[in-house]
Design a protein around this motif. Sequence first.
Motif, mmCIF file in Angstrom:
data_model
loop_
_atom_site.group_PDB
_atom_site.id
_atom_site.type_symbol
_atom_site.label_atom_id
_atom_site.label_comp_id
_atom_site.label_asym_id
_atom_site.label_seq_id
_atom_site.Cartn_x
_atom_site.Cartn_y
_atom_site.Cartn_z
ATOM 1 N N ARG A 43 0.851 -1.192 0.000
ATOM 2 C CA ARG A 43 0.000 0.000 0.000
ATOM 3 C C ARG A 43 0.886 1.241 0.000
ATOM 4 N NH1 ARG A 43 -3.225 -1.672 4.726
ATOM 5 N NH2 ARG A 43 -2.330 -3.625 4.102
ATOM 6 N N PHE A 44 0.250 2.399 -0.158
ATOM 7 C CA PHE A 44 0.944 3.678 0.004
ATOM 8 C C PHE A 44 -0.061 4.684 0.513
ATOM 9 C CE2 PHE A 44 -0.741 3.808 -4.289
ATOM 10 C CZ PHE A 44 -1.102 5.123 -4.500
ATOM 11 N N GLY A 76 5.583 6.114 0.761
ATOM 12 C CA GLY A 76 5.712 4.754 0.265
ATOM 13 C C GLY A 76 5.768 4.672 -1.247
ATOM 14 N N TRP A 77 6.803 3.994 -1.748
ATOM 15 C CA TRP A 77 6.909 3.716 -3.174
ATOM 16 C C TRP A 77 7.316 2.264 -3.424
ATOM 17 C CZ3 TRP A 77 10.909 7.289 -1.551
ATOM 18 C CH2 TRP A 77 12.149 6.697 -1.360
ATOM 19 N N SER A 78 7.676 1.555 -2.399
ATOM 20 C CA SER A 78 8.181 0.191 -2.559
ATOM 21 C C SER A 78 7.130 -0.770 -3.098
ATOM 22 C CB SER A 78 8.733 -0.322 -1.231
ATOM 23 O OG SER A 78 9.811 0.491 -0.810
ATOM 24 N N TRP A 79 5.863 -0.400 -3.040
ATOM 25 C CA TRP A 79 4.776 -1.212 -3.602
ATOM 26 C C TRP A 79 4.886 -1.355 -5.113
ATOM 27 C CZ3 TRP A 79 1.413 1.297 -6.993
ATOM 28 C CH2 TRP A 79 1.558 2.696 -7.034
ATOM 29 N N TYR A 84 8.913 -5.858 -3.294
ATOM 30 C CA TYR A 84 7.785 -5.249 -2.576
ATOM 31 C C TYR A 84 8.023 -5.252 -1.066
ATOM 32 C CZ TYR A 84 5.953 -6.172 -7.191
ATOM 33 O OH TYR A 84 5.810 -6.252 -8.546
ATOM 34 N N ARG A 85 9.181 -4.726 -0.688
ATOM 35 C CA ARG A 85 9.561 -4.570 0.722
ATOM 36 C C ARG A 85 9.921 -3.107 0.942
ATOM 37 N NH1 ARG A 85 7.658 -8.834 3.121
ATOM 38 N NH2 ARG A 85 8.291 -10.753 2.135
ATOM 39 N N MET A 121 3.449 6.899 -12.768
ATOM 40 C CA MET A 121 4.825 6.411 -12.661
ATOM 41 C C MET A 121 5.830 7.547 -12.833
ATOM 42 S SD MET A 121 4.346 3.419 -11.768
ATOM 43 C CE MET A 121 2.597 3.387 -11.425
ATOM 44 N N ARG A 122 5.547 8.482 -13.733
ATOM 45 C CA ARG A 122 6.465 9.620 -13.904
ATOM 46 C C ARG A 122 6.508 10.478 -12.637
ATOM 47 N NH1 ARG A 122 5.105 11.462 -20.100
ATOM 48 N NH2 ARG A 122 6.586 10.024 -21.066
ATOM 49 N N ILE A 123 5.359 10.729 -12.042
ATOM 50 C CA ILE A 123 5.307 11.542 -10.823
ATOM 51 C C ILE A 123 6.020 10.826 -9.686
ATOM 52 C CG2 ILE A 123 3.781 12.532 -9.073
ATOM 53 C CD1 ILE A 123 1.694 12.836 -11.412
ATOM 54 N N VAL A 124 5.720 9.547 -9.501
ATOM 55 C CA VAL A 124 6.372 8.792 -8.425
ATOM 56 C C VAL A 124 7.881 8.717 -8.664
ATOM 57 C CG1 VAL A 124 6.561 6.518 -7.314
ATOM 58 C CG2 VAL A 124 4.302 7.498 -7.784
ATOM 59 N N SER A 125 8.300 8.546 -9.911
ATOM 60 C CA SER A 125 9.736 8.499 -10.218
ATOM 61 C C SER A 125 10.421 9.807 -9.863
ATOM 62 C CB SER A 125 9.955 8.176 -11.696
ATOM 63 O OG SER A 125 9.474 6.896 -11.988
#
Length: 150
Positions: A43-44, A76-79, A84-85, A121-125
């Motif tokens: 989750r995030f 959180g971004w590991s999701w 996935y940790r 994905m661009r924003i999270v990156s």
Amino acid sequence: MTKATKLLNALPPPQRRRLMELAQEVSFPEDARIFEAGGTADRFWVVRSGAVSLTQQVTSIQRVTVASLGAGDLLGWSWLFPPYRWDFGAEAFSPVRTYEFQAQPVLRLCEEDPALGLTLMRIVSEILAHRLEATRNKLMEQYAIHRRVL
């Protein structure tokens, strides 16, 4: 977009609405551990109010705060990435209100709407790149302080 990109504000309104349909409001009391490094990342959150500390365990007894997050920030971004940790731990520095998103429904939404997926994905990156640079700088500061003490 700037270094301090806020996830929800960076999404175009139609995409934001679709993502928010998956949100659940969740609160954490002050000093609550939200997640631990190495735990399952499924989750995030987007912080609505309050402050969250991202922490890194640097020795068996020392935990360093590497970033502080506030309203609008992604937690959180590991999701997004196997295995996935969680890479860091997170703790509520004050009472915190968030929007919580389960990873699987968000990933399905991204597959159904590739434009939303690419934008997300661009924003999270961008957020990830900024956070990693800030974390590196914080750890270098801690290293310099530790060397002076020795």
